[in-house]
Scaffold this motif. Structure first.
Motif, PDB file in Angstrom:
ATOM      1  N   TYR A  61       0.240  -2.758   2.753  1.00 35.80           N
ATOM      2  CA  TYR A  61      -0.181  -1.454   2.210  1.00 35.80           C
ATOM      3  C   TYR A  61      -0.538  -1.577   0.733  1.00 35.80           C
ATOM      4  O   TYR A  61      -1.600  -1.116   0.297  1.00 35.80           O
ATOM      5  CB  TYR A  61       0.922  -0.408   2.400  1.00 35.80           C
ATOM      6  CG  TYR A  61       0.668   0.836   1.579  1.00 35.80           C
ATOM      7  CD1 TYR A  61      -0.271   1.768   1.987  1.00 35.80           C
ATOM      8  CD2 TYR A  61       1.332   1.039   0.360  1.00 35.80           C
ATOM      9  CE1 TYR A  61      -0.552   2.883   1.218  1.00 35.80           C
ATOM     10  CE2 TYR A  61       1.062   2.155  -0.416  1.00 35.80           C
ATOM     11  CZ  TYR A  61       0.119   3.071   0.013  1.00 35.80           C
ATOM     12  OH  TYR A  61      -0.159   4.164  -0.761  1.00 35.80           O
ATOM     13  N   ASP A  70      -3.897   6.457  -4.026  1.00 36.82           N
ATOM     14  CA  ASP A  70      -3.691   6.587  -2.582  1.00 36.82           C
ATOM     15  C   ASP A  70      -2.202   6.837  -2.367  1.00 36.82           C
ATOM     16  O   ASP A  70      -1.354   6.212  -3.017  1.00 36.82           O
ATOM     17  CB  ASP A  70      -4.127   5.320  -1.848  1.00 36.82           C
ATOM     18  CG  ASP A  70      -5.639   5.142  -1.849  1.00 36.82           C
ATOM     19  OD1 ASP A  70      -6.362   6.148  -1.872  1.00 36.82           O
ATOM     20  OD2 ASP A  70      -6.091   3.970  -1.852  1.00 36.82           O
ATOM     21  N   LEU A  72       1.250   7.215   0.024  1.00 35.29           N
ATOM     22  CA  LEU A  72       1.991   6.926   1.250  1.00 35.29           C
ATOM     23  C   LEU A  72       3.262   7.769   1.255  1.00 35.29           C
ATOM     24  O   LEU A  72       4.094   7.662   0.353  1.00 35.29           O
ATOM     25  CB  LEU A  72       2.355   5.445   1.324  1.00 35.29           C
ATOM     26  CG  LEU A  72       3.251   5.019   2.493  1.00 35.29           C
ATOM     27  CD1 LEU A  72       2.577   5.305   3.824  1.00 35.29           C
ATOM     28  CD2 LEU A  72       3.599   3.531   2.395  1.00 35.29           C
ATOM     29  N   ASN A 143      -6.857   8.358  -0.215  1.00 29.75           N
ATOM     30  CA  ASN A 143      -6.280   8.214   1.124  1.00 29.75           C
ATOM     31  C   ASN A 143      -4.889   8.844   1.141  1.00 29.75           C
ATOM     32  O   ASN A 143      -4.092   8.670   0.214  1.00 29.75           O
ATOM     33  CB  ASN A 143      -6.157   6.741   1.497  1.00 29.75           C
ATOM     34  CG  ASN A 143      -7.501   6.090   1.767  1.00 29.75           C
ATOM     35  OD1 ASN A 143      -7.997   6.094   2.881  1.00 29.75           O
ATOM     36  ND2 ASN A 143      -8.098   5.521   0.720  1.00 29.75           N
ATOM     37  N   ILE A 145      -1.547   8.849   3.556  1.00 27.79           N
ATOM     38  CA  ILE A 145      -0.936   8.128   4.679  1.00 27.79           C
ATOM     39  C   ILE A 145       0.479   8.631   4.902  1.00 27.79           C
ATOM     40  O   ILE A 145       1.249   8.795   3.942  1.00 27.79           O
ATOM     41  CB  ILE A 145      -0.893   6.601   4.409  1.00 27.79           C
ATOM     42  CG1 ILE A 145      -2.291   6.060   4.123  1.00 27.79           C
ATOM     43  CG2 ILE A 145      -0.283   5.862   5.582  1.00 27.79           C
ATOM     44  CD1 ILE A 145      -2.566   5.837   2.662  1.00 27.79           C
ATOM     45  N   LEU A 147       3.893   7.514   6.989  1.00 29.20           N
ATOM     46  CA  LEU A 147       4.525   6.472   7.800  1.00 29.20           C
ATOM     47  C   LEU A 147       5.754   7.066   8.465  1.00 29.20           C
ATOM     48  O   LEU A 147       6.671   7.539   7.795  1.00 29.20           O
ATOM     49  CB  LEU A 147       4.911   5.271   6.942  1.00 29.20           C
ATOM     50  CG  LEU A 147       5.401   4.059   7.746  1.00 29.20           C
ATOM     51  CD1 LEU A 147       4.936   2.753   7.125  1.00 29.20           C
ATOM     52  CD2 LEU A 147       6.919   4.041   7.905  1.00 29.20           C
ATOM     53  N   ASN A 171      -9.946  12.443   5.798  1.00 26.40           N
ATOM     54  CA  ASN A 171      -9.027  11.309   5.854  1.00 26.40           C
ATOM     55  C   ASN A 171      -7.564  11.727   5.959  1.00 26.40           C
ATOM     56  O   ASN A 171      -7.061  12.504   5.161  1.00 26.40           O
ATOM     57  CB  ASN A 171      -9.215  10.439   4.599  1.00 26.40           C
ATOM     58  CG  ASN A 171      -8.157   9.361   4.475  1.00 26.40           C
ATOM     59  OD1 ASN A 171      -7.090   9.594   3.948  1.00 26.40           O
ATOM     60  ND2 ASN A 171      -8.472   8.180   4.982  1.00 26.40           N
ATOM     61  N   VAL A 173      -4.143   9.330   7.597  1.00 25.89           N
ATOM     62  CA  VAL A 173      -3.696   8.210   8.417  1.00 25.89           C
ATOM     63  C   VAL A 173      -2.216   8.377   8.731  1.00 25.89           C
ATOM     64  O   VAL A 173      -1.398   8.526   7.815  1.00 25.89           O
ATOM     65  CB  VAL A 173      -3.923   6.857   7.713  1.00 25.89           C
ATOM     66  CG1 VAL A 173      -3.434   5.704   8.593  1.00 25.89           C
ATOM     67  CG2 VAL A 173      -5.395   6.678   7.359  1.00 25.89           C
ATOM     68  N   VAL A 175       0.831   6.355  10.313  1.00 32.11           N
ATOM     69  CA  VAL A 175       1.289   5.046  10.758  1.00 32.11           C
ATOM     70  C   VAL A 175       2.587   5.237  11.535  1.00 32.11           C
ATOM     71  O   VAL A 175       3.590   5.715  10.981  1.00 32.11           O
ATOM     72  CB  VAL A 175       1.531   4.086   9.572  1.00 32.11           C
ATOM     73  CG1 VAL A 175       2.015   2.720  10.084  1.00 32.11           C
ATOM     74  CG2 VAL A 175       0.264   3.932   8.741  1.00 32.11           C
ATOM     75  N   PHE A 232      -5.048  -2.168   7.919  1.00 31.61           N
ATOM     76  CA  PHE A 232      -5.137  -1.200   6.819  1.00 31.61           C
ATOM     77  C   PHE A 232      -6.546  -1.162   6.217  1.00 31.61           C
ATOM     78  O   PHE A 232      -7.041  -0.090   5.849  1.00 31.61           O
ATOM     79  CB  PHE A 232      -4.103  -1.519   5.746  1.00 31.61           C
ATOM     80  CG  PHE A 232      -2.713  -1.015   6.056  1.00 31.61           C
ATOM     81  CD1 PHE A 232      -2.516   0.217   6.655  1.00 31.61           C
ATOM     82  CD2 PHE A 232      -1.591  -1.773   5.733  1.00 31.61           C
ATOM     83  CE1 PHE A 232      -1.234   0.692   6.940  1.00 31.61           C
ATOM     84  CE2 PHE A 232      -0.308  -1.311   5.994  1.00 31.61           C
ATOM     85  CZ  PHE A 232      -0.133  -0.084   6.605  1.00 31.61           C
ATOM     86  N   LYS A 236      -8.813   2.329   5.877  1.00 33.46           N
ATOM     87  CA  LYS A 236      -8.948   2.840   4.510  1.00 33.46           C
ATOM     88  C   LYS A 236     -10.277   3.597   4.361  1.00 33.46           C
ATOM     89  O   LYS A 236     -11.333   3.125   4.791  1.00 33.46           O
ATOM     90  CB  LYS A 236      -8.886   1.692   3.510  1.00 33.46           C
ATOM     91  CG  LYS A 236      -8.904   2.146   2.051  1.00 33.46           C
ATOM     92  CD  LYS A 236      -8.840   0.970   1.086  1.00 33.46           C
ATOM     93  CE  LYS A 236      -8.867   1.444  -0.351  1.00 33.46           C
ATOM     94  NZ  LYS A 236      -8.855   0.327  -1.324  1.00 33.46           N
TER      95      LYS A 236
END
Length: 581
Positions: A61, A70, A72, A143, A145, A147, A171, A173, A175, A232, A236
């Motif tokens: 990542y 970005d 997470l 981005n 994300i 998780l 966008n 994501v 995970v 990843f 992205k």
């Protein structure tokens, strides 16, 4: 002292340094991170299996994405040790003198690479969805994300988050870190669905994520660094919702953690040579052993009991019980709302649910405690552990259970002062059929103190040991503190038995015969036990002093320091009382 001066990690000051590494260097870095996780956890305890399993995904990542731009969002965040090492906090693992420099969960006060103080499950997707919507409205392009893993998909909020994430226009994501475990082994239909995806290398037609509208991707080996980097890179900057499903090994790199995942989810300090805990096992009766013995005796006597927990069997030492009484045990997964509603439904049909909850996690089920259980006045029996002032992170404080349970109609919240009293309260709670009853699982209390043990708690009658001028009411585990105060100043000592049912006759007598009444509770003050006493005695000619924890989030603060800050030491309480006289 840093004994790992040759480690590559010493040169990592942030993600920009990770991006300069070759694949072999990153693989070496992964080995170093695992070594340090095991060493630190052996020294002072902590989450082990979750962090060992997420190492490659974390390195990949930070290699691919551009944090902190970005973002997470970690679910639970008990797997953020590798992340912290790569974002400027490695010294907290490299040097034992700095082990206490960081908290065990993500913490925005600690680093710009952490976005939330998060410690409970299933929140990441919902948080990330809100962030994505804000990003779009503000015309940004980073981005976002989320998780999620370690069983968090069994929590209701995870489904709510996925439901909205799937229809995001840009966008986002998600995970899914699929290691087949929560704290205990994963349970339920989600397990079946994920297994079909793993067994088919992500190709099964029975794909719930595709059915919801996600662009689904699968990585068969989430511990393969190159595979994770490629995965990843592929997601992205993609301008629609993607779900990236990665199959990882919980405990990777430390064989005992791979062989016994539950015992190594979180560990107390242990010996690196043989993996054995440093603290000797307690052979005396405990609150857990007392409760389980009562439950077993009642089942053997023919009572239709179901012991219910939400993925925390270790908190109540349930492993032996669930093997011995499989028909009388249900683990609903990390889903506290489900556990309370399940218990309520079980009670409605005539069964006897014994619901086992941890105070810090119980807040997730507040709606069910009120709407389903209390509003229907059904006889759910609930044991609440960890409801104490502690040095935990602010996401894991157990000081709110009395406020949550005690202020709802119909709930009776009992607080034993000894193990003998705990046994009597649980036996009564199982037999009575009128109301939901919670019992505050006592910590660090004696087996008995030779009080007369009450067997019927339909009516709460305070137990009073007479003294002079001052009455000290010590709730539950704080009865022992009350006893010390009473002995010091010759005060009356009171065991109130319940955190929310007042003995008004006893309180009237105490007010008539004393100048000062002191209340002690091992929980938050606001809305708690002491304030109920003070409110009732508001029109009486007596001074009431309430002691407990103030309404603040402490974060890894030593208990002794919290006591000092809240005037909870013996010396402070005695001084306050003498001053008030």
């Amino acid at each position: 002292m840093n004994k790992h001066k040759d480690f590559l990690l010493n040169k990592i000051t942030g993600p920009k340094d990770v991006k300069k590494l070759s694949i072999p260097e990153m693989e070496k870095l992964a080995q170093e991170i695992r070594t340090l996780i095991v060493e630190k956890d052996a020294a002072e305890g902590g989450h082990l299996g979750p962090d060992l399993g997420i190492v490659e995904a974390t390195i990949a990542y930070h290699y691919v994405f551009d944090a902190p731009k970005d973002k997470l969002v970690w679910d639970i965040s008990h797997q953020t040790y590798p992340h912290k090492m790569l974002t400027g906090r490695a010294k907290a693992w490299l040097d034992p003198d700095h082990y206490e420099d960081v908290t065990p969960y993500s913490n925005p006060d600690e680093s710009p690479y952490d976005y939330y103080a998060v410690g409970h499950t299933s929140t990441s997707v919902a948080l990330a969805t809100g962030m994505a919507k804000a990003r779009d409205l503000m015309g940004q392009r980073e981005n976002i994300i989320a998780l999620i893993g370690d069983g968090s998909l069994t929590g209701g909020l995870a489904f709510e988050g996925l439901n909205n994430a799937a229809i995001e226009p840009h966008n986002l994501v998600v995970v899914v870190n699929d290691n087949q475990w929560s704290i205990d082994k994963n349970v339920g239909g989600v397990v079946t669905s994920l297994k079909k995806l793993r067994d088919s290398n992500g190709q099964t037609a029975e794909n719930p994520f595709k059915a919801m509208g996600f662009d689904y991707r699968y990585v068969a080996d989430g511990n393969d660094l190159s595979a994770m980097i490629d995965a990843f890179k592929a997601v992205k900057d993609v301008d629609h919702p993607i779900l990236l499903h990665i199959n990882t090994l919980k405990g990777k790199g430390y064989e005992p953690a791979v062989k016994d995942e539950e015992a190594h989810h979180w560990v107390s300090p242990f010996n690196l040579e043989d993996d054995q805990p440093l603290a000797a096992e307690n052979q005396k009766p405990t609150s857990n052993s007392v409760a389980l013995n009562v439950i077993k005796e009642q089942i053997d006597a023919g009572q239709k009991i179901m012991a219910i927990n939400a993925a925390i069997p270790g908190v109540f030492n349930l492993d032996e019980f669930k093997n011995e009484y499989p028909a009388n045990y249900t683990d609903v997964g990390i889903a506290e709302q489900e556990s309370v509603a399940f218990a309520t439904g079980f009670a409605k049909e005539g069964g006897i649910p014994v619901l086992m909850e941890n105070s810090t996690f119980l807040q997730r089920a507040f709606d069910q405690l009120s709407h389903d259980t209390a509003a229907n006045d059904l006889p759910v029996v609930m044991l609440v552990a960890g409801g104490t002032i502690s040095s935990q992170s602010k996401t894991h404080l157990g000081i709110f259970d009395q406020v949550m349970i005690s202020n709802l109609p119909n709930w009776i919240y009992l607080a034993p002062t000894t193990l003998v009293e705990e046994k009597a309260m649980l036996e009564w709670a199982i037999k009575q059929k009128k109301h939901p009853v919670a019992i505050k699982v006592p910590s660090d209390v004696p087996e008995t103190d030779h009080q007369t043990v009450i067997t019927d708690y339909s009516t709460i009658n305070y137990q009073v040991k007479p003294g002079k001028e001052v009455a000290v009411i010590g709730l539950g585990a704080f009865y022992q503190l009350g006893e010390k105060v009473a002995n010091k100043i010759g005060a009356t000592l009171v065991n109130p038995l319940s955190a929310n049912i007042l003995d008004e006759k006893a309180l009237d007598q105490l007010a008539a015969n004393h100048k000062v009444i002191v209340t002690l509770e091992d929980n938050i003050l606001d809305g708690g036990f002491g304030q109920k006493i003070a409110s009732y005695l508001g029109n009486k000619d007596v001074k009431v002093l309430n002691y407990g924890q103030n309404r603040v989030y402490t974060d890894q603060t030593p208990v002794a320091e919290i006591y000092q800050q809240n005037h909870l030491t013996l010396e402070q309480i005695v001084a306050d009382v003498q001053k008030s006289l």
